[in-house]
Enzyme design. Structure first.
Site, PDB file in Angstrom:
ATOM      1  N   ASP A  16       0.867  -1.163   0.000  1.00  0.00           N
ATOM      2  CA  ASP A  16       0.000   0.000   0.000  1.00  0.00           C
ATOM      3  C   ASP A  16       0.915   1.228   0.000  1.00  0.00           C
ATOM      4  O   ASP A  16       2.087   1.137   0.384  1.00  0.00           O
ATOM      5  CB  ASP A  16      -0.890  -0.023   1.246  1.00  0.00           C
ATOM      6  CG  ASP A  16      -1.797   1.180   1.329  1.00  0.00           C
ATOM      7  OD1 ASP A  16      -2.479   1.488   0.341  1.00  0.00           O
ATOM      8  OD2 ASP A  16      -1.815   1.825   2.401  1.00  0.00           O
ATOM      9  N   ASP A  18      -0.209   5.127   0.712  1.00  0.00           N
ATOM     10  CA  ASP A  18      -0.492   6.120   1.744  1.00  0.00           C
ATOM     11  C   ASP A  18      -0.313   5.500   3.126  1.00  0.00           C
ATOM     12  O   ASP A  18      -0.981   4.532   3.488  1.00  0.00           O
ATOM     13  CB  ASP A  18      -1.928   6.636   1.624  1.00  0.00           C
ATOM     14  CG  ASP A  18      -2.129   7.496   0.385  1.00  0.00           C
ATOM     15  OD1 ASP A  18      -1.224   8.254   0.043  1.00  0.00           O
ATOM     16  OD2 ASP A  18      -3.208   7.396  -0.240  1.00  0.00           O
ATOM     17  N   ASP A 216      -1.146  -0.510   6.298  1.00  0.00           N
ATOM     18  CA  ASP A 216      -1.314   0.174   7.588  1.00  0.00           C
ATOM     19  C   ASP A 216      -2.774   0.164   8.045  1.00  0.00           C
ATOM     20  O   ASP A 216      -3.081   0.700   9.101  1.00  0.00           O
ATOM     21  CB  ASP A 216      -0.849   1.621   7.484  1.00  0.00           C
ATOM     22  CG  ASP A 216      -1.732   2.454   6.547  1.00  0.00           C
ATOM     23  OD1 ASP A 216      -1.999   1.979   5.416  1.00  0.00           O
ATOM     24  OD2 ASP A 216      -2.167   3.543   6.937  1.00  0.00           O
TER      25      ASP A 216
END
Length: 338
Positions: A16, A18, A216
């Site tokens: 991922d 961001d 995250d």
């Protein structure tokens, strides 16, 4: 921790962006070094983003500027996966109302469909994608199109986005705004995480046989990996934290835990459970009546992650048995994590 590097178990690592590789205009600490280290170990790397606002070239340029070597072919966006989904669902040349950026429109057009920008153009479908310049008139126009019979698609469900300035509203807020205008229970068709199309597209492009996904967020990254039977590494550099982990149901529980992506270049954590206690490294966790506590914790992020992993393994086991879990003491003790 001891033994082989965690990355040695996998032929590819999918990331991922961001909150994992960057936060807005800057790299997450350790991300450039981590990517270089993985490539040196022969691990293929792919960058996967639910953010449909930018073209792969723009994402690759941004990554290169912050020190992460990247080719556009290394990037797979939810816009690309969504365009493939639309092309499979609609006839060639069908009109699609773009409730997103021109980058999303370009992917839709490349898939053989016709992007339009108004419900008055009679679209067969609406596609919502994150757009930082989205306006209320465009959201309401998309609602009018769906109410008139257009199929409803969206690139991803993320309610928030981690940035260098803090947490910001994501596409999920725009989806919710449109959804309140429709029949209760109405949901768009989606390609982005946690739905399988985006990760499957990335695996196909990398020709990966045993990849790991690094993220995250539990609700998109970890669940998304779970939905395609892929192992996951959760990192603490973005949106979710300890309280989210303790509350996580089975599909939101990561396979591995690390502070940042450099955890892939360290041995995997292993917690050994013995009754109501668990040990990971030098850290020990215990659980009594649903209350989790830790001992042997040092003022070091890696030691605190060991303690957290031991505590989580106990908490998840007892939660699955129906226990109410109180992790307050652990959260307060592990002050280098969030």
């Amino acid at each position: 921790m001891g033994g082989k590097l965690l990355c040695s178990r996998y032929d590819a690592a999918l990331f991922d962006l961001d909150g994992v590789i960057y936060l807005g205009p800057r790299a997450v600490e350790g991300a450039p070094e981590g990517i270089d280290g993985l490539r040196a170990e022969g691990v293929k790397v792919g960058f996967v983003t639910n953010n449909a606002a930018r073209a792969p070239q723009a994402v690759a340029d941004h990554l290169t500027r912050i020190g992460v070597d990247c080719d556009p072919a290394d990037v797979v966006t939810s816009a690309q996966a969504s365009a493939r989904m639309l092309a499979e669902a609609l006839p060639v040349g069908a009109r699609v109302l773009i409730s997103g950026t021109t980058a999303l429109a370009a992917e839709v057009e490349a898939a053989g469909l016709r992007p339009v920008w108004s419900s008055k153009d009679g679209p067969a479908a609406v596609i919502q994608g994150y757009d930082p310049d989205m306006t209320w008139p465009r959201v309401t126009d998309a609602a009018h199109a769906v109410q008139a019979g257009a199929r409803w698609f969206a690139t991803n469900p993320d309610m928030t986005r981690p940035t260098d300035l803090g947490i910001e509203p994501g596409l999920g807020t725009q989806i919710a705004a449109l959804g309140v205008c429709l029949e209760p229970g109405s949901e768009p068709e989606m390609a982005g995480k946690p739905f399988p199309p985006l990760l499957r597209e990335t695996v196909r492009r990398l020709s990966a046989e045993h990849p790991i996904f690094v993220g995250d967020r539990l609700d998109t990254d970890v669940e998304g990996a779970c939905n395609v039977d892929m192992d996951s590494l959760f990192v603490f550099t973005g949106a979710h934290g300890m309280r989210d982990l303790f509350a996580a149901g089975a599909r939101w529980r990561p396979t591995h835990l690390g502070y940042d992506i450099r955890a892939l270049l360290r041995p995997a954590r292993n917690a050994e459970i013995d009754g109501d206690s668990a040990r990971c490294g030098a850290a020990v966790a215990t659980i009594t009546g649903g209350r989790v506590r830790t001992g042997g914790v040092k003022a070091d992020p890696e030691d605190q992650l060991d303690a957290l992993w031991a505590a989580l393994r106990l908490a998840w086991r007892d939660a699955d048995r129906g226990a109410e879990i109180d992790a307050t003491a652990v959260v307060e003790t592990l002050d280098l994590l969030h």
